[in-house]
Motif scaffolding. Structure first.
Motif, PDB file in Angstrom:
ATOM      1  N   GLY A 164       0.743  -1.361  -0.102  1.00 38.75           N
ATOM      2  CA  GLY A 164      -0.070   0.099  -0.054  1.00 38.75           C
ATOM      3  C   GLY A 164       0.793   1.111  -0.138  1.00 38.75           C
ATOM      4  N   THR A 165       1.815   1.262   0.801  1.00 35.47           N
ATOM      5  CA  THR A 165       2.665   2.456   0.745  1.00 35.47           C
ATOM      6  C   THR A 165       3.255   2.731  -0.438  1.00 35.47           C
ATOM      7  OG1 THR A 165       3.023   2.074   3.170  1.00 35.47           O
ATOM      8  CG2 THR A 165       4.780   3.547   2.150  1.00 35.47           C
ATOM      9  N   LEU A 166       3.707   1.664  -1.181  1.00 36.03           N
ATOM     10  CA  LEU A 166       4.470   1.807  -2.508  1.00 36.03           C
ATOM     11  C   LEU A 166       3.467   2.225  -3.553  1.00 36.03           C
ATOM     12  CD1 LEU A 166       6.327  -1.514  -2.893  1.00 36.03           C
ATOM     13  CD2 LEU A 166       7.052   0.492  -1.852  1.00 36.03           C
ATOM     14  N   ARG A 167       2.227   1.967  -3.527  1.00 36.54           N
ATOM     15  CA  ARG A 167       1.306   2.332  -4.547  1.00 36.54           C
ATOM     16  C   ARG A 167       0.872   3.624  -4.074  1.00 36.54           C
ATOM     17  NH1 ARG A 167      -0.254  -3.021  -3.813  1.00 36.54           N
ATOM     18  NH2 ARG A 167      -1.801  -2.620  -1.980  1.00 36.54           N
ATOM     19  N   ALA A 168       0.505   4.059  -2.877  1.00 36.81           N
ATOM     20  CA  ALA A 168       0.143   5.413  -2.614  1.00 36.81           C
ATOM     21  C   ALA A 168       1.492   6.475  -2.977  1.00 36.81           C
ATOM     22  CB  ALA A 168      -0.091   5.443  -1.120  1.00 36.81           C
ATOM     23  N   ASN A 169       2.633   6.019  -3.438  1.00 32.82           N
ATOM     24  CA  ASN A 169       3.737   6.850  -3.462  1.00 32.82           C
ATOM     25  C   ASN A 169       4.190   6.752  -4.882  1.00 32.82           C
ATOM     26  OD1 ASN A 169       3.947   8.460  -0.801  1.00 32.82           O
ATOM     27  ND2 ASN A 169       3.887   6.407  -0.074  1.00 32.82           N
ATOM     28  N   ASN A 170       3.865   5.892  -5.708  1.00 37.85           N
ATOM     29  CA  ASN A 170       4.399   5.782  -7.103  1.00 37.85           C
ATOM     30  C   ASN A 170       5.879   5.064  -6.879  1.00 37.85           C
ATOM     31  OD1 ASN A 170       4.273   5.818  -9.685  1.00 37.85           O
ATOM     32  ND2 ASN A 170       5.429   7.715  -9.767  1.00 37.85           N
ATOM     33  N   LEU A 171       5.923   4.132  -6.098  1.00 39.33           N
ATOM     34  CA  LEU A 171       7.283   3.508  -5.864  1.00 39.33           C
ATOM     35  C   LEU A 171       7.048   1.915  -6.573  1.00 39.33           C
ATOM     36  CD1 LEU A 171       7.690   4.758  -2.226  1.00 39.33           C
ATOM     37  CD2 LEU A 171       9.048   5.456  -4.467  1.00 39.33           C
TER      38      LEU A 171
END
Ligand SMILES: Nc1ncnc2c1ncn2[C@@H]1O[C@H](COP(=O)(O)OP(=O)(O)OP(=O)(O)O)[C@@H](O)[C@H]1O
Ligand SMILES: O=P(O)(O)OC[C@H]1O[C@H](OP(=O)(O)OP(=O)(O)O)[C@H](O)[C@@H]1O
Length: 215
Positions: A164-171
């Motif tokens: 989720g953190t990756l998706r929310a931050n374009n990572l």
């Protein structure tokens, strides 16, 4: 080996990390028969139960307290254990708090990785050396992904669970260094001195984590 402090052989001292592991650790240890409850929200750092003392620590300090024998046993993430470099006895994968330590970059980023931000400098150095990447490592303490977003670093090495953190931050995740979950760790001297408490506890925990998980 550092001698254990003078405590009754039938008394257990446990090192548990505050934060996301604490409640599940207390729950599992209770199901294994220890008379524990989740500590009241207070500034108390040491919690007394019949025959058991719980020391509430930062994650990184759990392996230190167990290795130096102030705590007989503890529960900590494999990620923190690897990073600590402490050769404590690790008899059991407790299977909760699953996540992985990964190399992460902005989606579409190109160019050499010259600087890496991470809370895990030891694991990062070992990984980058093995990959032949002579990058500088910058030790950070939280919200690690921001380093890759702001240009502080070309990539970060941090935990991923849901993504989720990756998706929310374009990572995106480029590689996985290793998988982690909560582990039981035990002081080697305590294992002998307090074997009548520790051996049954390890056996009961082993039975509990081997059972099929609900759902
Ligand atoms: N998103 C996640 N999902 C599942 N497990 C996680 C996740 N993030 C961390 N963990 C695991 O839980 C452990 C504790 O995480 P927690 O977030 O409580 O610590 P922290 O606040 O980052 O650490 P500290 O403040 O002590 O440096 C980690 O060491 C890891 O093993
Ligand atoms: O893949 P996800 O499910 O999004 O989980 C991963 C996130 O969880 C952890 O952060 P945490 O919430 O503990 O905050 P921190 O960065 O301050 O440690 C980790 O550092 C990632 O940022």
């Amino acid at each position: 080996m550092t001698p254990l402090p003078d405590r009754a052989p039938d008394h257990l001292t446990l090192a548990l990390p505050k934060g996301r592991i604490l409640d599940d650790a207390i729950d599992l240890l209770s199901r294994a028969g220890l008379p524990l409850t989740v500590p009241e929200k207070s500034r108390a750092l040491r919690h007394e139960f019949p025959g058991v003392t719980v020391l509430e620590l930062r994650n990184q300090d759990v392996p230190v307290y167990v290795d130096l024998g102030v705590a007989d046993a503890g529960i900590v993430g494999k990620d923190v254990l690897v990073e600590s470099g402490r050769a404590v006895y690790e008899p059991l994968d407790l299977r909760f708090a699953p996540c992985r330590l990964s190399l992460i970059r902005e989606v579409g980023a190109v160019g050499a990785i010259n600087r890496v931000g991470t809370k895990y400098p030891r694991a990062a150095r070992a990984y980058l050396n093995a990959q032949g990447v002579p990058a500088e490592i910058v030790k950070l303490n939280g919200n690690i992904e921001l380093a890759a977003l702001t240009g502080l670093a070309d990539a970060v090495i941090d935990l991923v669970q849901t993504g989720g953190t990756l998706r929310a931050n374009n990572l995106e995740e480029l590689d996985v260094l290793f998988h982690s979950s909560a582990r039981l760790i035990v002081n080697r001297a305590a294992l002998k001195l307090r074997r009548d408490r520790l051996h049954p506890l390890i056996t009961r925990l082993r039975g509990l984590v081997a059972e099929p998980q609900p759902g």
